[in-house]
Scaffold this motif. Structure first.
Motif, PDB file in Angstrom:
ATOM      1  N   ASN A 145       0.838  -1.190   0.000  1.00  0.00           N
ATOM      2  CA  ASN A 145       0.000   0.000   0.000  1.00  0.00           C
ATOM      3  C   ASN A 145       0.879   1.248   0.000  1.00  0.00           C
ATOM      4  N   ARG A 146       0.252   2.408  -0.022  1.00  0.00           N
ATOM      5  CA  ARG A 146       1.011   3.650  -0.179  1.00  0.00           C
ATOM      6  C   ARG A 146       2.024   3.861   0.946  1.00  0.00           C
ATOM      7  N   ASP A 147       1.619   3.635   2.180  1.00  0.00           N
ATOM      8  CA  ASP A 147       2.534   3.856   3.300  1.00  0.00           C
ATOM      9  C   ASP A 147       3.678   2.843   3.305  1.00  0.00           C
ATOM     10  N   GLN A 148       3.406   1.628   2.881  1.00  0.00           N
ATOM     11  CA  GLN A 148       4.477   0.634   2.767  1.00  0.00           C
ATOM     12  C   GLN A 148       5.450   1.028   1.658  1.00  0.00           C
ATOM     13  N   ARG A 149       4.921   1.576   0.592  1.00  0.00           N
ATOM     14  CA  ARG A 149       5.788   2.043  -0.493  1.00  0.00           C
ATOM     15  C   ARG A 149       6.666   3.200  -0.031  1.00  0.00           C
ATOM     16  N   ILE A 150       6.098   4.078   0.774  1.00  0.00           N
ATOM     17  CA  ILE A 150       6.877   5.205   1.296  1.00  0.00           C
ATOM     18  C   ILE A 150       8.045   4.686   2.128  1.00  0.00           C
TER      19      ILE A 150
ATOM     20  N   LYS B  70       1.805   8.827  11.313  1.00  0.00           N
ATOM     21  CA  LYS B  70       0.501   9.201  10.763  1.00  0.00           C
ATOM     22  C   LYS B  70       0.483   8.800   9.297  1.00  0.00           C
ATOM     23  N   PRO B  71      -0.478   7.993   8.868  1.00  0.00           N
ATOM     24  CA  PRO B  71      -0.522   7.547   7.473  1.00  0.00           C
ATOM     25  C   PRO B  71      -0.764   8.701   6.505  1.00  0.00           C
ATOM     26  N   TYR B  72      -0.385   8.478   5.263  1.00  0.00           N
ATOM     27  CA  TYR B  72      -0.541   9.521   4.242  1.00  0.00           C
ATOM     28  C   TYR B  72      -2.016   9.821   4.044  1.00  0.00           C
ATOM     29  N   ASN B  73      -2.378  11.100   4.267  1.00  0.00           N
ATOM     30  CA  ASN B  73      -3.773  11.496   4.152  1.00  0.00           C
ATOM     31  C   ASN B  73      -3.826  13.019   4.094  1.00  0.00           C
ATOM     32  N   LYS B  74      -5.027  13.560   4.060  1.00  0.00           N
ATOM     33  CA  LYS B  74      -5.210  15.008   4.025  1.00  0.00           C
ATOM     34  C   LYS B  74      -5.418  15.518   5.443  1.00  0.00           C
ATOM     35  N   TYR B  75      -4.527  16.427   5.871  1.00  0.00           N
ATOM     36  CA  TYR B  75      -4.611  17.022   7.203  1.00  0.00           C
ATOM     37  C   TYR B  75      -4.596  18.539   7.055  1.00  0.00           C
ATOM     38  N   ASN B  76      -5.625  19.191   7.579  1.00  0.00           N
ATOM     39  CA  ASN B  76      -5.703  20.662   7.519  1.00  0.00           C
ATOM     40  C   ASN B  76      -5.498  21.197   6.101  1.00  0.00           C
ATOM     41  N   GLY B  77      -6.044  20.478   5.140  1.00  0.00           N
ATOM     42  CA  GLY B  77      -5.979  20.934   3.753  1.00  0.00           C
ATOM     43  C   GLY B  77      -4.751  20.503   2.991  1.00  0.00           C
ATOM     44  N   ASN B  78      -3.811  19.801   3.634  1.00  0.00           N
ATOM     45  CA  ASN B  78      -2.586  19.376   2.969  1.00  0.00           C
ATOM     46  C   ASN B  78      -2.415  17.865   3.078  1.00  0.00           C
ATOM     47  N   TYR B  79      -1.902  17.272   1.998  1.00  0.00           N
ATOM     48  CA  TYR B  79      -1.645  15.842   1.996  1.00  0.00           C
ATOM     49  C   TYR B  79      -0.209  15.571   2.453  1.00  0.00           C
ATOM     50  N   TYR B  80      -0.071  14.719   3.455  1.00  0.00           N
ATOM     51  CA  TYR B  80       1.263  14.311   3.915  1.00  0.00           C
ATOM     52  C   TYR B  80       1.118  13.130   4.864  1.00  0.00           C
ATOM     53  N   ALA B  81       2.265  12.565   5.203  1.00  0.00           N
ATOM     54  CA  ALA B  81       2.325  11.511   6.214  1.00  0.00           C
ATOM     55  C   ALA B  81       3.421  11.887   7.202  1.00  0.00           C
ATOM     56  N   VAL B  82       3.397  11.282   8.364  1.00  0.00           N
ATOM     57  CA  VAL B  82       4.465  11.494   9.344  1.00  0.00           C
ATOM     58  C   VAL B  82       5.108  10.140   9.639  1.00  0.00           C
ATOM     59  N   TYR B  83       6.429  10.123   9.564  1.00  0.00           N
ATOM     60  CA  TYR B  83       7.200   8.916   9.848  1.00  0.00           C
ATOM     61  C   TYR B  83       8.241   9.238  10.904  1.00  0.00           C
ATOM     62  N   GLU B  84       8.893   8.198  11.415  1.00  0.00           N
ATOM     63  CA  GLU B  84      10.000   8.409  12.335  1.00  0.00           C
ATOM     64  C   GLU B  84      11.076   7.369  12.082  1.00  0.00           C
ATOM     65  N   ASP B  85      12.319   7.753  12.408  1.00  0.00           N
ATOM     66  CA  ASP B  85      13.411   6.796  12.245  1.00  0.00           C
ATOM     67  C   ASP B  85      13.542   5.952  13.510  1.00  0.00           C
ATOM     68  N   GLU B  86      14.569   5.116  13.540  1.00  0.00           N
ATOM     69  CA  GLU B  86      14.730   4.183  14.659  1.00  0.00           C
ATOM     70  C   GLU B  86      15.042   4.883  15.980  1.00  0.00           C
ATOM     71  N   LYS B  87      15.420   6.166  15.905  1.00  0.00           N
ATOM     72  CA  LYS B  87      15.709   6.927  17.130  1.00  0.00           C
ATOM     73  C   LYS B  87      14.537   7.826  17.535  1.00  0.00           C
ATOM     74  N   GLY B  88      13.455   7.758  16.767  1.00  0.00           N
ATOM     75  CA  GLY B  88      12.263   8.520  17.118  1.00  0.00           C
ATOM     76  C   GLY B  88      12.201   9.912  16.523  1.00  0.00           C
ATOM     77  N   LEU B  89      13.117  10.262  15.614  1.00  0.00           N
ATOM     78  CA  LEU B  89      13.059  11.568  14.956  1.00  0.00           C
ATOM     79  C   LEU B  89      11.924  11.561  13.940  1.00  0.00           C
ATOM     80  N   GLN B  90      10.961  12.448  14.115  1.00  0.00           N
ATOM     81  CA  GLN B  90       9.784  12.482  13.253  1.00  0.00           C
ATOM     82  C   GLN B  90       9.932  13.507  12.140  1.00  0.00           C
ATOM     83  N   PHE B  91       9.304  13.217  11.009  1.00  0.00           N
ATOM     84  CA  PHE B  91       9.388  14.084   9.837  1.00  0.00           C
ATOM     85  C   PHE B  91       8.215  13.804   8.910  1.00  0.00           C
TER      86      PHE B  91
END
Length: 228
Positions: free
Chosen positions: A31-36, A53-74
């Motif tokens: 799926n899209r998030d697995q591809r990301i 946070k899975p890829y979706n529309k939030y506050n009018g913008n499409y994006y997802a939130v991921y984190e690395d193994e140390k917990g840095l989110q982006f």
């Protein structure tokens, strides 16, 4: 009897197709998030990522939130391809690392020390050194400024820069890091950009080579200047 044989053959054909495709569907079946995640881990091979946070529309913008193994989110945003063979997106992983180390402010301080201006375009996530060609331009000093800024870059992850070209029927997927290049613009009256250069922020090249590139960009700027 004929019907039974036919049924057996059909079932066998279906099973063979399923088995034959099993090792080929890791991308197409994701799926899209697995591809990301696949794209991120291809671009940053030393790291692993998970969904916040899975890829979706939030506050009018499409994006997802991921984190690395140390917990840095982006954030991951702007899906540019998403079909059977191709997938592409933009990520802010590198950008968050740069921000965490206050790199943008450090670059601004270095630029001011040399009498230049740093332009940080938050909307497009670009960082550029502006050089006013209405004044005398010291190519050596511009080069030294760029080198100092590059030396202020924090420790960043290994980046496998993506191949964004596609071949029909061949799987390709990637994630493009935001702000992985430091730009330098030659401008007139801080309004018109008449020459552009760039360098990857993790680029380790000889100063003489960079100075030559800056000189070539400056020469193009001076050729363009009269047309603005």
């Amino acid at each position: 009897m004929v019907k039974r044989i036919y049924s057996i053959l059909v079932c066998g054909f279906i099973i063979l197709n399923i088995l034959g495709c099993a090792d080929k569907e890791s991308f197409a079946g994701a799926n899209r998030d697995q591809r990301i995640i696949m794209a991120l881990e291809k671009t940053y091979p030393e790291h692993t990522f998970q969904i916040v946070k899975p890829y979706n529309k939030y506050n009018g913008n499409y994006y997802a939130v991921y984190e690395d193994e140390k917990g840095l989110q982006f954030k991951v945003h702007t899906i540019v391809y998403d079909n059977r063979y191709h997938f592409g997106c933009y990520d802010e992983y590198l950008l968050e690392i740069l921000k965490k180390d206050n790199f943008i402010n450090k670059a601004d301080e270095i630029a001011k020390k040399h009498g230049y201006v740093i332009d940080y375009d938050e909307d497009n996530q670009t960082l550029s050194l502006e050089i006013d060609v209405e004044n005398a331009v010291d190519i050596s000093d511009v080069t030294e400024t760029l080198v100092e800024i590059l030396n202020a870059v924090p420790t960043i992850p290994k980046i496998e820069y993506p191949d964004t070209t596609f071949s029909t029927g061949v799987e390709n997927y990637y994630s493009i890091p935001e702000m992985y290049k430091l730009l330098y613009h030659f401008v007139t009256e801080k309004i018109n950009i008449v020459g552009i250069g760039d360098i990857s922020i993790d680029q380790k090249e000889e100063k003489a080579h960079l100075e030559q590139a800056v000189m070539e960009a400056y020469n193009r700027a001076m050729e363009n200047k009269d047309t603005y």
